[in-house]
Design a protein around this motif. Structure first.
Motif, short mmCIF file in Angstrom:
data_model
loop_
_atom_site.label_atom_id
_atom_site.label_comp_id
_atom_site.label_asym_id
_atom_site.label_seq_id
_atom_site.Cartn_x
_atom_site.Cartn_y
_atom_site.Cartn_z
N TRP A 397 0.76 -1.13 0.05
CA TRP A 397 -0.14 0.05 -0.02
C TRP A 397 0.94 1.21 -0.02
CZ3 TRP A 397 -4.21 -1.75 4.13
CH2 TRP A 397 -5.12 -2.54 3.59
N LEU A 398 2.24 1.12 0.52
CA LEU A 398 2.96 2.31 0.67
C LEU A 398 3.91 2.52 -0.84
CD1 LEU A 398 6.05 1.80 2.84
CD2 LEU A 398 4.69 -0.04 2.06
N ALA A 399 3.63 1.37 -1.72
CA ALA A 399 4.86 1.39 -2.68
C ALA A 399 4.71 2.85 -3.44
CB ALA A 399 4.75 0.31 -3.25
N GLU A 400 3.59 3.07 -4.15
CA GLU A 400 3.36 4.06 -4.99
C GLU A 400 3.32 5.41 -4.32
OE1 GLU A 400 3.66 3.64 -8.13
OE2 GLU A 400 3.59 1.48 -8.29
N ASN A 401 2.38 5.49 -3.21
CA ASN A 401 2.26 7.00 -2.82
C ASN A 401 3.52 7.41 -1.89
OD1 ASN A 401 1.77 5.22 -0.54
ND2 ASN A 401 -0.17 6.30 0.22
N LEU A 409 7.32 -3.67 -8.18
CA LEU A 409 7.49 -4.55 -9.50
C LEU A 409 7.79 -6.10 -8.93
CD1 LEU A 409 9.94 -2.25 -11.30
CD2 LEU A 409 7.61 -2.38 -11.70
N PRO A 410 8.41 -6.40 -7.95
CA PRO A 410 8.39 -7.91 -7.37
C PRO A 410 6.89 -8.34 -7.27
CG PRO A 410 9.91 -6.52 -6.25
CD PRO A 410 9.19 -5.66 -6.97
N LEU A 411 5.74 -7.42 -6.75
CA LEU A 411 4.57 -8.16 -6.57
C LEU A 411 3.97 -8.21 -7.85
CD1 LEU A 411 2.17 -8.74 -4.95
CD2 LEU A 411 1.44 -6.55 -4.94
N LEU A 412 4.21 -7.08 -8.76
CA LEU A 412 3.59 -7.23 -10.31
C LEU A 412 4.07 -8.57 -10.80
CD1 LEU A 412 3.69 -3.46 -11.20
CD2 LEU A 412 1.98 -4.82 -9.94
N GLY A 413 5.34 -8.71 -10.54
CA GLY A 413 5.96 -10.02 -11.32
C GLY A 413 5.25 -11.06 -10.62
N LEU A 414 5.08 -11.31 -9.49
CA LEU A 414 4.37 -12.28 -8.98
C LEU A 414 2.65 -12.47 -9.68
CD1 LEU A 414 4.09 -14.73 -6.77
CD2 LEU A 414 2.97 -13.25 -5.44
N ILE A 415 2.30 -11.52 -9.89
CA ILE A 415 0.95 -11.39 -10.27
C ILE A 415 1.01 -12.10 -11.80
CG2 ILE A 415 -1.01 -10.08 -11.14
CD1 ILE A 415 -0.18 -8.00 -8.96
N LYS A 416 1.94 -11.83 -12.54
CA LYS A 416 2.30 -12.38 -13.87
C LYS A 416 2.28 -13.87 -13.75
CE LYS A 416 5.36 -11.74 -17.74
NZ LYS A 416 6.53 -11.31 -18.26
N ASN A 417 3.06 -14.26 -12.85
CA ASN A 417 3.26 -15.62 -12.83
C ASN A 417 2.03 -16.36 -12.18
OD1 ASN A 417 5.96 -14.96 -13.13
ND2 ASN A 417 6.77 -15.39 -10.94
N LEU A 418 1.30 -15.75 -11.51
CA LEU A 418 0.04 -16.10 -11.01
C LEU A 418 -1.11 -16.38 -12.16
CD1 LEU A 418 -0.59 -14.38 -7.64
CD2 LEU A 418 -0.67 -16.89 -7.80
N SER A 419 -0.63 -15.37 -13.02
CA SER A 419 -1.82 -15.41 -14.42
C SER A 419 -1.53 -16.91 -15.02
CB SER A 419 -1.72 -14.53 -15.11
OG SER A 419 -0.79 -14.52 -15.91
N GLU A 477 -2.98 0.46 -10.09
CA GLU A 477 -2.37 1.58 -9.46
C GLU A 477 -0.99 1.86 -9.76
OE1 GLU A 477 -4.76 2.72 -7.51
OE2 GLU A 477 -3.79 2.39 -5.53
N HIS A 478 -0.30 0.89 -10.43
CA HIS A 478 1.20 1.09 -10.67
C HIS A 478 1.21 2.25 -11.78
CE1 HIS A 478 5.23 0.65 -11.50
NE2 HIS A 478 5.09 0.33 -12.58
N TYR A 479 0.17 1.79 -12.67
CA TYR A 479 -0.11 2.66 -13.96
C TYR A 479 -0.40 4.11 -13.62
CZ TYR A 479 -1.94 5.29 -17.75
OH TYR A 479 -2.37 6.31 -18.40
N VAL A 480 -1.23 4.11 -12.73
CA VAL A 480 -2.06 5.34 -12.45
C VAL A 480 -0.94 6.47 -11.89
CG1 VAL A 480 -3.25 5.02 -10.36
CG2 VAL A 480 -4.21 6.42 -12.16
N PHE A 481 -0.13 5.85 -11.14
CA PHE A 481 0.91 6.75 -10.05
C PHE A 481 1.93 7.05 -11.20
CE2 PHE A 481 -0.96 5.52 -6.22
CZ PHE A 481 -1.09 6.39 -5.59
#
Ligand code: FUC
Length: 796
Positions: A397-401, A409-419, A477-481
């Motif tokens: 929650w604090l990453a972007e703001n 990015l590490p979380l976004l990478g996990l999301i890609k793997n989860l897909s 969130e990553h995009y919009v920030f």
């Protein structure tokens, strides 16, 4: 006057400036318990430092060392065949049967984050210890220990470098030749220790799966095809004295200064790569060691500081005048818990959250886990894995703001793997042919199936397939920030679309013609039906629908930004309006269940029904005042006494309700002093709060509360969506005057402000990519349009 200068200089020299620090944790004694240690990390390697005089223990972790191996997502290929029967039971309001049947839709549990080993420095210089001092300076990510024995001052300096992938410990003595010590290496996992060419080397393997007692069976060492290998290499550079060794230890005798280089690695090469066949550990550790060993301490240190400060220095916070005395951090926390003012401790806690994220989240596809990356246990609480019904998301929650977008990015990478694994899960567990789903837990192998050991565990937490919907909002969130359209186009959007596709396939029509989920659960609470049945399986849980609303809303927005997929967007828009609407219960609360049932535990720590208020944003006091009011009522009913991560969430929720004083009250409670878990005292202080090393106490230690709490500080100061930025929306009375620099806002803006007497004075807005936004402060609004790289300063 001259004398005064000297006194001041002495204070600075000792590192003990009288103004209480916003960037140092310090203590007058070594750590005895884990929750008193000081932690360091470079986003891959973690070090937990005790700072003991005779024996200095350092726990080592590598974020890629987990039990297990690539998951077979197709573990329960016919599970989906149970879904129609569960739906039927629910239609017939037979909740008991539905609950039983729901257990048939379960798979294996997640793997466990493994402790790599312990490095111990045994000091040969014995004697009476005086002037002991231990600190972690989060402005440069360096820890220090100093003490005196018989008039000789000993100092140690520790850091874990990202640019050089190495841990460095500099040992020195004030008297020539007074330094002698030995180092040993050990691990709770299978390991072999040898000393070769003056390098202390440990090699081992993580268990192939988590089993009872977590014993690592010796035969796994010999099965070449299975398990993640790890290596730790330690070498000492001395300026004088001699290097000593035995077959299991390495040391230095009669030196004045020595630098210890610690290199670790694992054979993990990706969630779907066999770490035993296709990965190696020792050659990587060796190569990093050799490269670093050729560099001087000063060179390594300045590269480390420059790298760390690049992230850390982006944000600063000042909360005005403070009269709190300077105290060691443990005493300071105790004093704060008694209700005393300590604004700089609040700043320290905020910045410490940022420090922990920079230190634990820099490995693509392997986000910060339940303990960040600091785990000494063979059998850590909740396997120290990724719990996706709140915990791993709260970590970010604090990453972007707070201006740490790269750490997301590490979380976004996990999301890609989860897909990838989640496609199989969607089909085999839920009978949905399009898109991907993830469930209650995950691990380094991107496990996405519902857990529960194939029918053994409670659906209340094990059966919940909405993690994909929740996680997909992080992509937006990553995009919009950042306004990084390339990322959205090339990678992010298809992941969001996949999560939305699963939801489309998972929704069913209820008796009123609205769309709901069935079966559904609401993490991890249970209802009580009017005839007294206590269960979790139901239809149309509010949390599910809130997550689907957010997932669809953000996917629609993303497709508009990219100007693609108009048909799919239309389908999402049509579906959104057909979702079963929010219900306000007889107590004025936002209903958690489809019906206005009682909760088994009305004070339950989860509040998934409030997802739309935070982290989502489709409930706001201005857009949906009735739902915001019902959310407030829900929080009132729940009360403020809860676990660490739950407090972190509630502070953000109160901030989103623009109630700064209530948010602040709970923030103070999050910082309530909690004793180390294993400390025996007459009156132990337990419950949700903060340990002496500022780690969040669930209890036990979970890092999510640290991150949620730090995120909430930013949320109290700035809130935003893609069209507007709200300034000081939840400023508490306690923060009467202050300033902040570098908080990020959606739309690609960076905001700095100054306020006085609770009134905004100046604001500066910087645009990363050019764009328009509306600044809102109280009743006043101002539209600003900025070019890329332009900064506007306004005297409000
Ligand atoms: C969720 C929470 C628990 C704990 C666990 C790791 O299941 O409900 O409180 O935080 O995750």
């Amino acid at each position: 006057m001259k004398k005064l200068y000297i006194v001041f200089a002495v204070f600075i020299f000792c590192g003990k400036l009288t103004a209480q620090s916003t960037h140092k944790l310090w203590y007058k004694q070594p750590a005895e318990f884990f929750e008193e240690t000081l932690v360091l990390g470079n986003g891959k390697m973690g070090a937990t430092v005790f700072g003991g005089v005779n024996s200095d223990k350092i726990y080592l972790n590598d974020i890629t060392l987990w039990s297990g191996e690539p998951v077979n997502a197709n573990m329960n290929p016919e599970a989906y065949k149970n879904i129609p029967a569960i739906r039927e039971a629910l239609k017939n309001e037979n909740y008991k049967l539905a609950e039983e049947l729901n257990k048939k839709v379960q798979g294996k549990n997640a793997e466990s984050f493994a402790p790599l080993g312990t490095l111990e420095i045994i000091n040969s210089n014995k004697g009476n210890v005086t002037n002991y001092y231990r600190e972690l300076d989060i402005s440069n990510a360096i820890s220090k220990v100093s003490y005196e024995i018989d008039g000789v001052k000993y100092t140690r300096e520790y850091f874990v470098s990202a640019p050089d992938q190495i841990m460095i410990i500099k040992m020195s003595s004030s008297k020539k030749g007074a330094l002698s010590f030995d180092i040993n290496s050990s691990s709770l996992l299978q390991s072999k220790v040898v000393v070769k060419n003056n390098i202390l080397e440990m090699n081992g393997v993580a268990p192939i799966h988590e089993n009872k007692g977590y014993a690592v069976l010796p035969q796994y060492l010999n099965i070449k095809e299975r398990g993640t290998r790890y290596a730790s290499l330690i070498q000492i550079k001395n300026t004088d004295g001699t290097i000593t060794s035995t077959d299991k230890t390495l040391g230095v005798k009669d030196a004045t200064e020595a630098v210890i280089y610690v290199s670790i690695a694992t054979s993990f090469k990706g969630f779907d790569v066999n770490p035993s066949i296709d990965g190696v550990a020792e050659p990587i550790a060796k190569s990093n060691l050799n490269k670093a060993f050729s560099k001087s301490f000063d060179k390594l240190k300045s590269a480390h500081i420059a790298d760390y400060q690049k992230f850390h220095n982006r944000v600063s916070l000042d909360l005005g005048k403070t009269t709190a005395p300077d105290l060691p951090t443990d005493e300071r926390l105790l004093r704060y818990a008694e209700g005393n003012e300590d604004k700089n401790l609040e700043i320290l806690y905020f910045q410490y959250g940022r420090y922990l994220l920079i230190s634990s989240s820099r490995t693509l596809g392997v986000p910060a886990n339940l303990q960040g990356l600091w785990n000494p246990y063979l059998n850590p609480p909740w396997s120290c894995d990724y719990t996706t019904n709140i915990n791993v998301e709260e970590n970010y929650w604090l990453a972007e703001n707070t201006n740490l977008s790269e750490m997301h990015l590490p979380l976004l990478g996990l999301i890609k793997n989860l897909s990838v694994t989640g496609k199989v899960t969607a089909k085999t567990f839920y009978g949905v042919d399009k898109g991907w789903a993830a469930a209650h837990n995950s691990d380094i192998w991107a496990m996405s199936n519902p857990v529960g050991q194939f029918g053994k565990e409670d659906p209340m937490w094990a059966c919940w397939p909405l993690a994909g919907a929740w996680l997909s909002t992080h992509i937006w969130e990553h995009y919009v920030f950042t306004q990084d359209k390339n990322y959205l186009k090339n990678e992010g959007y298809s992941l969001m679309k996949g999560a939305a596709e699963f939801c489309l396939g998972w929704l069913v029509v209820d008796k009123n013609g609205n769309l709901i989920t069935s079966p559904s659960t609401s993490p991890e609470n249970q209802y009580r039906t009017p005839d007294g049945f206590v269960g979790a399986t139901l239809y149309g849980g509010t949390g599910d629908l809130a997550m689907i609303r957010e997932c669809f809303d953000k996917t629609i927005k993303a497709s508009k930004v990219l100007n693609i997929d108009a048909d799919f967007r239309g389908k999402l828009e049509e579906t959104l309006v057909k979702l079963h609407p929010y219900q306000i219960g007889k107590k004025g609360n936002l209903q958690e269940w489809y019906f206005d049932w009682e909760d088994k535990d009305p004070k339950h720590r989860h509040q998934s029904q409030l997802f739309g208020l935070f982290p989502g944003d489709h409930i706001t006091p201005s857009k949906t005042p009735d739902l915001a009011e019902a959310s407030r009522k829900t929080l009132e009913i729940k009360g403020d006494e809860t676990t660490g991560w739950s407090k972190g969430w509630r502070i953000n929720l109160w901030a989103r309700l623009w109630d700064g004083n209530r948010a602040y009250k709970m923030f103070r409670e999050l910082l309530r002093y909690v004793d180390p878990d294993k400390k025996k005292t007459d009156k132990p202080r337990r419950g949700g709060g903060t340990y002496p090393n500022l780690f969040d106490a669930h209890p036990p230690f979970q890092i999510d509360g640290n991150f949620g709490g730090a995120a909430a500080v930013a949320e109290m100061l700035v809130q935003s969506n893609e069209n507007e930025i709200r300034l000081l929306p939840a400023l508490p009375d306690a923060w009467e005057s202050g300033s902040v620099k570098g908080i990020c806002a959606r739309g690609g803006f960076e905001v700095s402000m100054e306020w006085n007497s609770k009134t905004l004075k100046t604001v500066s807005v910087f645009s990363k990519n050019g764009g328009k936004t509306v600044l809102i402060y109280g009743d006043k609004k101002q539209t600003v349009t900025l070019k890329k790289g332009q900064k506007l300063e306004i005297n409000w």
